[in-house]
Write an enzyme that holds these catalytic residues in place. Structure first.
Site, PDB file in Angstrom:
ATOM      1  N   SER A 120      46.652  -6.764  61.874  1.00 44.66           N
ATOM      2  CA  SER A 120      47.067  -5.960  63.017  1.00 44.66           C
ATOM      3  C   SER A 120      46.271  -4.654  63.119  1.00 44.66           C
ATOM      4  CB  SER A 120      48.578  -5.715  62.928  1.00 44.66           C
ATOM      5  OG  SER A 120      49.080  -5.166  64.115  1.00 44.66           O
TER       6      SER A 120
ATOM      7  N   LYS B   4      45.942 -11.271  63.046  1.00 41.32           N
ATOM      8  CA  LYS B   4      47.116 -10.974  63.860  1.00 41.32           C
ATOM      9  C   LYS B   4      46.679 -10.031  64.979  1.00 41.32           C
ATOM     10  CE  LYS B   4      51.276  -9.136  64.957  1.00 41.32           C
ATOM     11  NZ  LYS B   4      51.512  -8.003  65.876  1.00 41.32           N
TER      12      LYS B   4
ATOM     13  N   ASP C 145      32.213  -3.181  65.196  1.00 39.22           N
ATOM     14  CA  ASP C 145      31.601  -3.381  66.518  1.00 39.22           C
ATOM     15  C   ASP C 145      30.696  -2.219  66.908  1.00 39.22           C
ATOM     16  OD1 ASP C 145      32.820  -5.789  66.737  1.00 39.22           O
ATOM     17  OD2 ASP C 145      34.064  -5.299  68.481  1.00 39.22           O
TER      18      ASP C 145
END
Length: 842
Positions: free
Chosen positions: A553, A578, A564
């Site tokens: 999460s 998740k 990224d």
């Protein structure tokens, strides 16, 4: 007559099933019941003699065959003969393997008959359960759920379950026996005993023994606890890749769960029919049907009276929400209270991590919060709270003790504290000189621990994304910067997530202003979370992030965003996956109790007065809540981290964050772990630290940082090692001893070490190597790392080879430490196991 009897005893199923043989038997059975009894006895004598050559697993097939071939023919007379043999067995030596097999065989045949007497069968199986032969114990445990326990007296059934639960908690038993005992207990338990059985099974998932974890996962899955259980699913997925029976079972259970998920998806389509149902008036009929079903269950179910209407309604809510996806769920009032406290991270109390010590069953401070009142009052790790005021804690439930420790900040609580080295008699009769008075305070559970590692690498562990996570992380970074940190490692391993805003705030510390951290996609318009401030850690400062399969999460959002934006190198294992968004809603028609918020913190504190107590119980109660999946998280590059399933429940995308550098941790052999626990249980290492610390404070502080894997730096180490009488190597004992030293030093200095320890943590070692390389440096150039890092036999060697190399090293250590008397029997056993492990034989 004799020829016919022997033919019956030894015949194949085809012969016994033929019409001619059946007719002949029926004719003879009608001649004389006495003759029938003699025939049955002769058959049983022959079949019992055959059990000597059978394994326990083969007994079940043989017993079923006997029940079909003979039991169906002779009926009640056969059951009576089995009962007579079982009840006439009397007391016998549980170590008698032949007798034990015969008993299992007879009992297994009897459960295939009519109306087996559960209490008699329990009495017969008890000596097997109390014996020492693992295969017989496992056989008896397998039979218990089949004996008709539903008909047992409630007290006897409760006692049987209690015995099984105690068996499951016995760490001296093998993994297979403990898991089977817990599974059997769950099957036969009364309603009030089921939670304890499930807690024991769940505890196996966090065991260090991989065999125990695997057996526990298979048991939970077979009992139906695979959904919403990532630990179970992860273990099964690993097992499914292995050949053999366990791998096949794991694969079948996963397939079954995928089918369950598929049909759960089908249920969701039913919501589209709601408007039609309203127009047709069926809504009212359905509500009445639900109420009728509850009444029917309470009246007709075996234990229906034990479940209130609220219990059954909660089960209906859980079933409805659980059918939607793995993360939508229902919170009853008490469940939501615990959930809300975990996220809030604040409460009024003494400030300590606590548990019941499994060695002495005493309520124990496992570690004080170093910013809390308990530590400031002088409490330490391993302190035993034996009385609170006039209330003894011995034998009390942990939750009940915790309730008495919590209270309004500023109030005082009188604690009687027993410490190792004191007279054991003081546990039951504490004296006033044992009193520590603690003034309760507002406790904030710290989610951040940090430490400066050699080479000026700042290690920061973030355990959860609570309300104070980013603020405390910022403080930790600044503290390390003040100490001269040149780079950072952010450890998000085992961090299961928390608050979305805190995920953005944490990423804000490492990314430039206005960078996208995460966005959402769902039925409503998507949202974006971007960084709000300039980074606290500049772009020129290397950052490495540690993740593992329990990072989920919010952890995945932070790790994915830094990856990224090419801000960090990720090291470890693929994260959990998740990536869905859940919102909390009140269950329609309910409201939280209200209170007078004296300190304006918008949270109920135990000393505050209730303004509206809806159920009149005198306590503040949250309303039931639901957690509902409403969106998916999307990382800055547009990728989803969510584990995806198709309509049939097949995994189409594993989800999660794939690290830039994959590293598995080395796992120790099961026998080593058991021996380590035994040594810890003796208390000798802790006593060594307690008695040696005074006068060696500076040395111990240095050893807590790093002991360079050198046993000789510990005063009297070799005498301590000899006194332990262990088959472990000196390096293994040094590892355990340093753990105790670190506990003592963190108490003395008032701050906790992060769990990651560069001397034994392969993932942290790799993260350090990557981090230093980004600075143009090498871990090998630093003495502390050069001496302690585990070195693969060749570049990129997989964890299995590393583990085998480690086993060979330990074997060599064991041999080199041999004196003129040679290896003891225990050492020879350990050496054999190490060599088998290194050669891949186990």
């Amino acid at each position: 007559m004799i020829i016919r009897i022997l033919t019956l005893a030894l015949a194949s199923p085809l012969l016994l099933a033929s019409p001619s043989s059946t007719g002949a038997l029926s004719a003879q059975e009608s001649d004389s019941s006495q003759a029938s009894a003699q025939e049955i006895d002769t058959i049983l004598d022959v079949r019992l003699a055959e059990t000597a050559s059978l394994s326990v697993d083969q007994l079940w097939g043989a017993a079923r065959k006997l029940a079909i071939e003979v039991g169906d023919e002779y009926g009640d007379a056969f059951d009576a003969a089995l009962d007579q043999r079982l009840n006439g067995a009397g007391k016998w030596d549980p170590t008698d393997s032949a007798k034990g097999k015969q008993t299992l065989f007879l009992a297994a045949a009897r459960v295939h008959g009519e109306d087996p007497d559960a209490e008699s069968l329990h009495a017969v199986l008890t000596p097997l359960l109390e014996g020492t032969q693992a295969d017989l114990i496992l056989g008896a445990l397998s039979l218990v759920p089949l004996i008709g326990y539903e008909s047992m007296e409630e007290d006897l059934r409760a006692a049987l379950t209690g015995e099984l639960l105690g068996f499951a908690e016995d760490e001296n038993r093998s993994a297979a026996l403990r898991v089977r005992a817990a599974m059997t207990a769950h099957q036969v338990a009364l309603g009030r005993q089921v939670p304890r059985a499930q807690r024991i099974l769940n505890s196996f998932l966090t065991a260090s023994d991989p065999g125990l974890r695997a057996e526990g996962a298979l048991a939970l899955a077979q009992l139906g606890f695979l959904e919403d259980a990532p630990e179970v699913q992860n273990e099964l997925e690993a097992l499914a890749n292995n050949p053999g029976a366990r791998g096949q079972l794991a694969s079948a259970l996963l397939k079954q769960e995928r089918l369950h998920t598929f049909y759960g998806n089908q249920l969701r389509h039913a919501r589209e029919q709601r408007s039609e149902m309203v127009e047709s008036g069926r809504i009212g009929k359905d509500i009445k049907a639900l109420e009728d079903l509850i009444a029917f269950v309470q009246a007709m179910h075996l234990e229906g009276s034990a479940f209130s209407r609220e219990d059954l309604m909660a089960a209906a809510y859980r079933g409805m929400l659980g059918s939607l996806d793995r993360h939508s769920s229902f919170f009853a009032s008490q469940s939501f209270k615990r959930f809300e406290q975990d996220l809030g991270a604040e409460y009024g109390g003494i400030g300590a991590y606590v548990s019941i010590d499994r060695e002495d069953s005493l309520f124990t401070i496992t570690r004080p919060l170093y910013s809390g009142p308990a530590y400031k009052a002088g409490m330490q790790t391993d302190d035993k709270i034996v009385r609170i005021g006039d209330w003894p804690t011995i034998g009390e439930k942990s939750d009940d003790v915790i309730k008495r420790l919590k209270g309004r900040p500023g109030t005082k609580v009188k604690l009687y504290v027993w410490r190792r080295g004191m007279d054991a008699g003081l546990i039951d009769r504490p004296t006033e000189d044992m009193v520590i008075e603690v003034e309760r305070g507002v406790i904030t559970i710290p989610p951040v621990h940090h430490e400066m590692l050699p080479g000026n690498v700042g290690l920061i562990e973030l355990t959860t994304f609570s309300k104070v996570a980013s603020a405390q992380l910022k403080e930790g970074i600044k503290a390390l910067q003040d100490q001269g940190a040149k780079s950072f490692i952010l450890d998000l391993r085992n961090n299961s997530g928390g608050l979305l805003n805190e995920a953005r705030n944490v990423a804000d510390l490492f990314l430039p202003k206005d960078k996208l951290v995460v966005s959402t996609a769902g039925k409503r318009k998507g949202r974006q979370w971007k960084t709000l401030n300039s980074a606290l850690v500049g772009d020129d400062v290397p950052v490495t992030v540690l993740i593992n399969r329990f990072s989920a999460s919010a952890s995945e959002i932070v790790a994915g965003a830094l990856q990224d934006h090419a801000r960090s190198t990720l090291v470890g294992q693929r994260s959990y996956g998740k990536g869905s968004v859940q919102n909390l809603f009140l269950l329609p028609g309910y409201q939280d109790d209200t209170f007078v918020d004296e300190n304006d913190n918008r949270r109920f504190d135990t000393w505050e007065k209730l303004a509206n107590d809806h159920n009149g119980n005198g306590e503040f109660d949250f309303a039931p809540h639901i957690k509902l999946t409403i969106e998916r998280y999307m990382l800055p590059t547009g990728r989803s981290i969510h584990r995806e399933l198709d309509d049939e429940g097949n995994i189409t995308s594993p989800g999660g964050i794939e690290p830039d550098v994959n590293v598995e941790q080395i796992r120790r052999n099961g026998w080593e772990i058991m021996e380590m626990r035994r040594i810890q249980g003796t208390g000798k290492l802790r006593e060594y630290v307690r008695s040696t610390y005074e006068g060696n404070e500076g040395l111990f502080d240095k050893l807590a940082q790093s002991d360079d894997d050198d046993c000789n730096v510990y005063p009297g180490f070799h005498e301590l090692f000899s006194d332990l009488g262990t088959v472990l190597t000196k390096q293994d004992v040094r590892f355990l001893l340093r753990m105790e030293v670190r506990r003592k030093v963190q108490d003395a200095r008032g701050s906790a070490f992060p769990l990651g320890d560069f001397q034994s943590d392969l993932q942290l070692q790799k993260a350090l190597a990557v981090n230093l390389e980004a600075r143009g440096e090498s871990a090998e150039g630093l003495d502390s790392y050069a001496k302690t890092f585990d070195k693969p036999t060749e570049p990129g060697a997989p964890p299995t080879l590393l583990a085998r190399a480690e086993d060979l090293r330990k074997a060599l250590d064991l041999v080199s430490g041999t004196d003129e008397n040679g290896l003891s029997e225990r050492q020879l056993v350990a050496l054999r196991k190490l060599l088998e492990s290194a050669s891949g034989q186990n």
